[in-house]
Design a protein around this motif. Sequence first.
Motif, PDB file in Angstrom:
ATOM      1  N   THR A  43     -24.309 -26.325   7.403  1.00 55.76           N
ATOM      2  CA  THR A  43     -24.972 -27.610   7.161  1.00 55.76           C
ATOM      3  C   THR A  43     -26.368 -27.411   6.562  1.00 55.76           C
ATOM      4  N   GLY A  44     -27.125 -26.501   7.147  1.00 55.98           N
ATOM      5  CA  GLY A  44     -28.481 -26.238   6.635  1.00 55.98           C
ATOM      6  C   GLY A  44     -28.442 -25.774   5.186  1.00 55.98           C
ATOM      7  N   ARG A  45     -27.460 -24.975   4.861  1.00 56.89           N
ATOM      8  CA  ARG A  45     -27.335 -24.514   3.471  1.00 56.89           C
ATOM      9  C   ARG A  45     -26.901 -25.648   2.556  1.00 56.89           C
ATOM     10  N   VAL A  46     -26.091 -26.555   3.070  1.00 54.17           N
ATOM     11  CA  VAL A  46     -25.699 -27.721   2.268  1.00 54.17           C
ATOM     12  C   VAL A  46     -26.936 -28.556   1.929  1.00 54.17           C
ATOM     13  N   LEU A  47     -27.796 -28.754   2.928  1.00 54.10           N
ATOM     14  CA  LEU A  47     -28.990 -29.570   2.677  1.00 54.10           C
ATOM     15  C   LEU A  47     -29.853 -28.921   1.596  1.00 54.10           C
ATOM     16  N   ASP A  48     -30.012 -27.614   1.671  1.00 52.38           N
ATOM     17  CA  ASP A  48     -30.754 -26.899   0.623  1.00 52.38           C
ATOM     18  C   ASP A  48     -30.088 -27.087  -0.743  1.00 52.38           C
ATOM     19  N   ALA A  49     -28.766 -26.974  -0.749  1.00 53.22           N
ATOM     20  CA  ALA A  49     -28.033 -27.068  -2.021  1.00 53.22           C
ATOM     21  C   ALA A  49     -28.169 -28.451  -2.636  1.00 53.22           C
TER      22      ALA A  49
END
Lengths: 440, 440
Positions: free
Chosen positions: B59-65
């Motif tokens: 999820t955290g990586r999705v937000l960054d993406a």
Amino acid sequence: MADRGLPVAVPSTALFTDQYELTMLQAALRGGTAERQCVFEVFARRLPEGRRYGVVAGTGRVLDAVENFSFDEKVLDFLRQRGIVDGPTLHWLSSYRFRGDIHGYPEGEVYFPGSPVMRVQGTFAECVLLETVILSILNHDSAVAAAASRMAVAAGGRPLVEMGARRTHELAAVAASRAAYVGGFTSTSDLAAGFRYDIPTVGTSAHSFTLLHDSERGAFTAQVDSLGSDTTLLVDTYDVTEAVRAAVDVAGPGLGAVRIDSGDLLLLAHRVRHQLDELGATQTKIVVTSDLDEYAIASLAAAPVDAYGVGTQLVTGSGHPTASMVYKLVARADSDAPGAPLRPVAKKSMGGKTSPGGAKWAARQLDEDGVAMAEVVGTGEVPEELADRLLQVELVRGGKVVAREGLDAVRGRHKEALAGLPMSAMQLSRGEPVLPTEYV
Amino acid sequence: MADRGLPVAVPSTALFTDQYELTMLQAALRGGTAERQCVFEVFARRLPEGRRYGVVAGTGRVLDAVENFSFDEKVLDFLRQRGIVDGPTLHWLSSYRFRGDIHGYPEGEVYFPGSPVMRVQGTFAECVLLETVILSILNHDSAVAAAASRMAVAAGGRPLVEMGARRTHELAAVAASRAAYVGGFTSTSDLAAGFRYDIPTVGTSAHSFTLLHDSERGAFTAQVDSLGSDTTLLVDTYDVTEAVRAAVDVAGPGLGAVRIDSGDLLLLAHRVRHQLDELGATQTKIVVTSDLDEYAIASLAAAPVDAYGVGTQLVTGSGHPTASMVYKLVARADSDAPGAPLRPVAKKSMGGKTSPGGAKWAARQLDEDGVAMAEVVGTGEVPEELADRLLQVELVRGGKVVAREGLDAVRGRHKEALAGLPMSAMQLSRGEPVLPTEYV
């Protein structure tokens, strides 16, 4: 490049490294063994169960990674702050560049258990650091290429589209597209792969596009208006027969293709072909894309299918997501004196982990018809009759990459390598590696 | 950043996209449907066979993406030169930023078949573009976290080291370390993961370090001289019993740990523990690292093992390298008029691909003891008794990330979520999802 957001903010390839490589370096620097000449080899002890051959892929990416393996201030600061290595080691790392030699099977070549697919030679210090990044690349890319190659064999010349980006890490996906292309795929849906590696890209629409519209016909009309009648219309959102009728009605008999993404593909392909022909759309192609693997592709060989889109099973290596190659020290000098002779070394076998010592050559022996009959791996002198069948080529000389090549050449090499194997290599069924590995 | 060499040269996350998202955008812009409000949902139709629960990770990586999803000149040039989309679409893309809303299960939470783990709401145009990158991240990271979680359960509190970098793509490895940490791993060997995500890193030496030296004792001496007696010595290069004797002899009874990387681990762990104790090295730990998975870890529960290192099986999701989540349009407006009501949409079921329409909430229903008994998924009004058990949280509001959090919080959430499940969730044996999904 924002600090956040990009999937990684590693400024070079130097941190694609297991910590123990740096601690070994530190201990070797202090112990006086760091400068001993060494040979490390990459090989797989076995192929994935039942597979007939492996495919070397990722070599070009390895060369890039070796070239960019250096420690800048940001990386050195990280290592210092974490206390991972001591001051002298940090100093040594600050000027690190690989200055040794690399030989290996050219990319696209096939390999077998024990094939020395890559050989890295230099000081212990400079070679040991490359272990993880070399293995990461070769293990991932070779696994995908091997699956791709089997799928291409199963497809028997029909085009194959790589569509697996959503099923794997976003950057693994880019490498997977590349490996799939090496293995025989025709194109990819992944724009990053098109951008990075110049692979042809394709794609038109998903179910969401149909669902966005008040009717399927409305969706088809919008798509054809914008993308032309040569587009591919997705026909399985509601009822396939009605959709095919609407598709040809909207686009005319010049419709490029229809795509079927669910259901009994064998049955549907026949039915849709029949319907298309009846509607006069005899040139309209049929693309299928539903959870395919090499077996599903093979089962459609007699069906009127014009192209396959493959996702999950491709990017996950069709059951074998890693090639299980290892990077082993096989020879080293007894001292760091220049010219000190190299002697073979090997871990003692326990639990099946054997690895024969010594720097190895490899040659593919042919029968009288020119068909490969054995993978011959040896140390020392190469027998005269094998001298022109050697598999390894020079990739890096004194730290300089000397064998950069385009993907189309690599792709061509894979096709040729496959053509040189016994016919049984093309069987999808489980079996032994198609060539025995003979040690001499 | 060199153009070559880095594993990717994609200047933003915008190209981690399947081409059809852009062609759909073009057709929708031209057809006048691009601005319709839409809801897309991410969910898995099923868990990998036999698994009891899934783990939301990435999820955290999705937000960054999502934050970094924009089209710069280089990317637009690529799309233009390839003729992938037309001029008006390029113009639209040039100012693209996601401005919609995202809700979802917080990272570390568990999920079940049909759980709406993420909901993306906005115009069709802005939402459709995010499909591939969101799925890539969630499918990869959740697959690894699920394997990690099972391994952590099997390890029963003993530390777990992630060592799989060499078995997967070099950047997938970094995300895998992160996901493993979410799932309960303690540390990683991957320096890039330490650098990028601040995960503790560990590692001391490999067989090559022993083989570099003229004797095993020489190697141990060099390592202890440089890394201190608290280091971990690898004792299975030749003979384990001799190696343990030499290790304690060189490092003293204060030796940190010994590592066993091959052989019958159960037998060896007992034998080595006995030997260490006899030598007075009662505090010296035993680390094992040979092709472990959750079952092998569980089989060592009664063995005197202090820590496990896990590679291949972790980064490949222990047989299930992808979580098979999908991104589906579930509701949309009939026009782009502001305030136009959203209505549920769904592809017609064929071959098992059902996906209930409508934007969904989800709640975890508890029994009288506070143990979870069902995953309740519904559309419309939330029943009063479930109002404080809702699972989705706000992640992005009007394009702004509102729920960034540290990995330790995520890791803690996973532990808590697991503790709230029925005990049978902890069984490694194959079975049904531990909670039924109930649609209301």
